[in-house]
Design a protein around this motif. Structure first.
Motif, PDB file in Angstrom:
ATOM      1  N   ILE A  13       0.841  -1.199   0.000  1.00 18.70           N
ATOM      2  CA  ILE A  13       0.000   0.000   0.000  1.00 18.70           C
ATOM      3  C   ILE A  13       0.877   1.250   0.000  1.00 18.70           C
ATOM      4  CG2 ILE A  13      -1.812   1.266   1.237  1.00 18.70           C
ATOM      5  CD1 ILE A  13      -2.639  -1.474   2.479  1.00 18.70           C
ATOM      6  N   ASP A  34      11.905   3.134   5.049  1.00 19.45           N
ATOM      7  CA  ASP A  34      11.516   1.719   5.022  1.00 19.45           C
ATOM      8  C   ASP A  34      12.724   0.861   5.390  1.00 19.45           C
ATOM      9  OD1 ASP A  34       8.981   0.177   3.305  1.00 19.45           O
ATOM     10  OD2 ASP A  34      10.719  -0.984   3.925  1.00 19.45           O
ATOM     11  N   ASP A  60      15.013   1.531  10.418  1.00 21.29           N
ATOM     12  CA  ASP A  60      14.099   0.704  11.201  1.00 21.29           C
ATOM     13  C   ASP A  60      13.354   1.588  12.198  1.00 21.29           C
ATOM     14  OD1 ASP A  60      12.924  -1.169  12.840  1.00 21.29           O
ATOM     15  OD2 ASP A  60      14.714  -2.443  12.978  1.00 21.29           O
ATOM     16  N   SER A  86       2.610  -7.065   8.513  1.00 17.57           N
ATOM     17  CA  SER A  86       1.208  -6.996   8.094  1.00 17.57           C
ATOM     18  C   SER A  86       0.521  -8.338   7.852  1.00 17.57           C
ATOM     19  CB  SER A  86       1.112  -6.167   6.802  1.00 17.57           C
ATOM     20  OG  SER A  86       1.714  -6.873   5.730  1.00 17.57           O
ATOM     21  N   TYR A 156      -1.387 -10.100  15.124  1.00 20.56           N
ATOM     22  CA  TYR A 156      -1.302  -8.945  14.211  1.00 20.56           C
ATOM     23  C   TYR A 156      -2.327  -7.880  14.602  1.00 20.56           C
ATOM     24  CZ  TYR A 156      -2.480  -6.083  10.128  1.00 20.56           C
ATOM     25  OH  TYR A 156      -2.793  -5.021   9.305  1.00 20.56           O
ATOM     26  N   LYS A 160      -1.875  -4.037  16.063  1.00 20.33           N
ATOM     27  CA  LYS A 160      -2.402  -2.835  15.392  1.00 20.33           C
ATOM     28  C   LYS A 160      -3.365  -2.086  16.325  1.00 20.33           C
ATOM     29  CE  LYS A 160      -1.839  -1.558  11.659  1.00 20.33           C
ATOM     30  NZ  LYS A 160      -0.801  -0.700  11.017  1.00 20.33           N
TER      31      LYS A 160
HETATM   32  P1  NAD Z   1       3.424  -4.653   3.560  1.00 21.05           P
HETATM   33  O1  NAD Z   1       3.776  -5.788   4.437  1.00 21.05           O
HETATM   34  O2  NAD Z   1       3.257  -4.879   2.102  1.00 21.05           O
HETATM   35  O3  NAD Z   1       4.492  -3.478   3.720  1.00 21.05           O
HETATM   36  C1  NAD Z   1       5.006  -3.096   4.955  1.00 21.05           C
HETATM   37  C2  NAD Z   1       6.230  -2.218   4.698  1.00 21.05           C
HETATM   38  O4  NAD Z   1       6.737  -1.817   5.977  1.00 21.05           O
HETATM   39  C3  NAD Z   1       7.362  -2.940   3.980  1.00 21.05           C
HETATM   40  O5  NAD Z   1       7.888  -2.130   2.967  1.00 21.05           O
HETATM   41  C4  NAD Z   1       8.388  -3.180   5.075  1.00 21.05           C
HETATM   42  O6  NAD Z   1       9.731  -3.216   4.589  1.00 21.05           O
HETATM   43  C5  NAD Z   1       8.141  -1.991   5.979  1.00 21.05           C
HETATM   44  N1  NAD Z   1       8.566  -2.257   7.354  1.00 21.05           N
HETATM   45  C6  NAD Z   1       8.272  -3.358   8.117  1.00 21.05           C
HETATM   46  N2  NAD Z   1       8.872  -3.270   9.313  1.00 21.05           N
HETATM   47  C7  NAD Z   1       9.535  -2.095   9.338  1.00 21.05           C
HETATM   48  C8  NAD Z   1      10.329  -1.428  10.307  1.00 21.05           C
HETATM   49  N3  NAD Z   1      10.573  -1.991  11.512  1.00 21.05           N
HETATM   50  N4  NAD Z   1      10.850  -0.221  10.007  1.00 21.05           N
HETATM   51  C9  NAD Z   1      10.610   0.346   8.802  1.00 21.05           C
HETATM   52  N5  NAD Z   1       9.890  -0.244   7.835  1.00 21.05           N
HETATM   53  C10 NAD Z   1       9.356  -1.446   8.103  1.00 21.05           C
HETATM   54  O7  NAD Z   1       2.101  -4.040   4.184  1.00 21.05           O
HETATM   55  P2  NAD Z   1       0.810  -3.411   3.472  1.00 21.05           P
HETATM   56  O8  NAD Z   1      -0.120  -4.504   3.149  1.00 21.05           O
HETATM   57  O9  NAD Z   1       1.249  -2.471   2.428  1.00 21.05           O
HETATM   58  O10 NAD Z   1       0.193  -2.602   4.704  1.00 21.05           O
HETATM   59  C11 NAD Z   1       0.622  -1.277   4.984  1.00 21.05           C
HETATM   60  C12 NAD Z   1      -0.127  -0.760   6.197  1.00 21.05           C
HETATM   61  O11 NAD Z   1      -1.525  -0.781   5.943  1.00 21.05           O
HETATM   62  C13 NAD Z   1       0.076  -1.600   7.455  1.00 21.05           C
HETATM   63  O12 NAD Z   1       0.156  -0.735   8.556  1.00 21.05           O
HETATM   64  C14 NAD Z   1      -1.165  -2.482   7.533  1.00 21.05           C
HETATM   65  O13 NAD Z   1      -1.449  -2.813   8.866  1.00 21.05           O
HETATM   66  C15 NAD Z   1      -2.205  -1.560   6.943  1.00 21.05           C
HETATM   67  N6  NAD Z   1      -3.340  -2.206   6.247  1.00 21.05           N
HETATM   68  C16 NAD Z   1      -3.134  -3.169   5.305  1.00 21.05           C
HETATM   69  C17 NAD Z   1      -4.227  -3.720   4.624  1.00 21.05           C
HETATM   70  C18 NAD Z   1      -4.058  -4.746   3.539  1.00 21.05           C
HETATM   71  O14 NAD Z   1      -5.050  -5.283   3.047  1.00 21.05           O
HETATM   72  N7  NAD Z   1      -2.862  -5.076   3.115  1.00 21.05           N
HETATM   73  C19 NAD Z   1      -5.526  -3.295   4.940  1.00 21.05           C
HETATM   74  C20 NAD Z   1      -5.691  -2.315   5.948  1.00 21.05           C
HETATM   75  C21 NAD Z   1      -4.594  -1.763   6.588  1.00 21.05           C
END
Ligand code: NAD
Ligand code: DAU
Length: 350
Positions: A13, A34, A60, A86, A156, A160
């Motif tokens: 996202i 990231d 991080d 996630s 998870y 959150k």
């Molecule tokens: P994703 O797992 O695809 O991406 C997460 C990103 O965070 C990655 O680029 C990762 O490298 C980075 N990351 C992880 N740990 C880190 C750290 N300690 N320091 C810095 N960067 C770090 O996740 P996504 O599906 O794109 O979700 C993004 C956000 O949206 C999350 O907060 C998730 O809870 C929320 N969300 C996701 C969905 C969904 O359907 N995927 C729906 C609602 C909300």
């Protein structure tokens, strides 16, 4: 020039949010922070990496000193916080990692924003991106609204939920200008193939079994990722500080019905006889604590800020499948090496 920090911008996202903001707001510097975990991939942002208003920082969010220094250096005007662990299944295998990144990481960012902005918060905003999973599980009726009580079931969603509580606590206790959105399941390009849709597209393509948890009767509300990014833009610019907004597609699907749609479209696109891919469906042991149904009421966002999803699911899923078929190199790169080990471990005992 205004400076906006987007965390987790190399993920699924986050990369869509970074792309939208970099292209739409050329006078704003977008800093993408990231860690590049398994889910973070700079290939997701090839088309914006050379834009003058884009900067990437590898780091991080769990490292509080580093985060504070980054805020001191850049003095951001706003934060859109997406970085997180996630994937629900990974949280069942390794909950602690989720506490570090999702809870402590979020608190580190809140502390840094507070330290930099002090009382001067007029044009500042900390936007926390969260999930509908914090609300728990629905029966056959009803929808989650912004006032639904939190009731998380997986490590998870518990992490959150905890991060959401901290964000609200920093607003109520310290006056930090915050906004939170809770979104339903996203689908679209650049999603890591551990999640249902890209995983099943990849398996169908490679004639591998499709591991359906339980009876496939769980229901999810699917939203096209670019509509989520648009909602974040609208809320960031027009949302009221201290408020929460639910984002969803009004698009509920039972897993098994969605999987059959994927199979039908894939048969057509791959020139296979109708019914071929459905034969790959394999029912496996259910996910522990598996929430039955999610459904989001996004009426507040629609009425107050005028956002509506732009794409019908039928169109969005066709586009999504086409994207994964056309981007074979991307899919190959993310499913090589460590992914094979992950897949083996996650699915061997199901
Ligand atoms: P994703 O797992 O695809 O991406 C997460 C990103 O965070 C990655 O680029 C990762 O490298 C980075 N990351 C992880 N740990 C880190 C750290 N300690 N320091 C810095 N960067 C770090 O996740 P996504 O599906 O794109 O979700 C993004 C956000 O949206 C999350 O907060 C998730 O809870 C929320 N969300 C996701 C969905 C969904 O359907 N995927 C729906 C609602 C909300
Ligand atoms: O609702 C928002 C959430 O949606 C986000 O907060 C999460 O970050 C995101 O991962 C997603 O969580 P889900 O657990 O709903 O998504 P996932 O793609 O993992 O699973 C969707 C449904 O499909 C769920 O009911 C479990 C099922 N499933 C999933 C996988 C990976 C299977 O049946 N087999 C599988 O192999």
């Amino acid at each position: 020039m205004k400076k906006l920090l987007i965390t987790g911008g190399a993920g699924f996202i986050g990369s869509h949010v970074v792309r939208l903001f970099v292209n739409k707001y050329p006078d704003c510097l977008i800093v993408n922070l990231d860690k590049l975990t398994y889910a973070g991939n700079l290939a997701n942002l090839k088309d914006v990496e050379n834009k003058p208003n884009y900067e990437f920082v590898k780091g991080d969010i769990v490292d509080g000193d580093f985060i504070l220094k980054l805020f001191e250096q850049h003095r951001f005007d706003g934060v859109i916080h997406l970085a997180a662990e996630s994937h629900v299944d990974r949280s069942i295998s390794n909950p602690t990692e989720f506490v570090f990144t999702n809870v402590i990481g979020t608190v580190n960012l809140l502390n840094a924003a507070r330290a930099i902005w002090k009382g001067n918060t007029k044009d500042k905003l900390f936007y926390h991106v969260s999930t509908d999973e914090v609300y728990g599980s629905l029966g056959n009726e009803g929808m989650f609204t912004e006032t639904t009580a939190y009731d998380p079931h997986s490590p998870y969603s518990a992490s959150k939920a905890s991060s959401d509580h901290f964000v609200r606590a920093y607003h109520d206790t310290f006056g930090l200008p915050v906004v939170i959105s809770n979104c339903s399941n996203n689908y679209g390009s650049f999603q890591f193939p551990e999640k249902l849709i890209p995983l099943f597209i990849n398996n169908i393509k490679n004639n591998k079994p499709l591991p359906v948890y339980g009876k496939g009767e769980n229901v999810r509300d699917w939203l096209w990722v670019e509509d989520h990014a648009r909602a974040i833009d609208v809320i960031f610019h027009k949302g009221t500080k201290g408020e929460t907004y639910n984002i969803g597609g009004h698009n509920e699907w039972k897993n098994i019905d969605l999987i059959k749609v994927l199979c039908t479209i894939m048969d057509r696109k791959l020139g296979r006889k109708e019914g071929t891919s459905e034969k790959l469906i394999t029912y496996v042991t259910d996910r522990a604590g598996h929430d039955l149904r999610y459904a989001i009421d996004s009426g507040k966002l629609q009425k107050e800020l005028g956002w509506v999803p732009s794409l019908q699911f039928e169109e969005g899923i066709e586009k999504t499948i086409e994207w994964y078929l056309e981007n074979e190199e991307w899919l190959k790169q993310v499913t090589s090496g460590k992914y094979q080990k992950y897949y083996e471990n996650m699915y061997k005992n199901r």
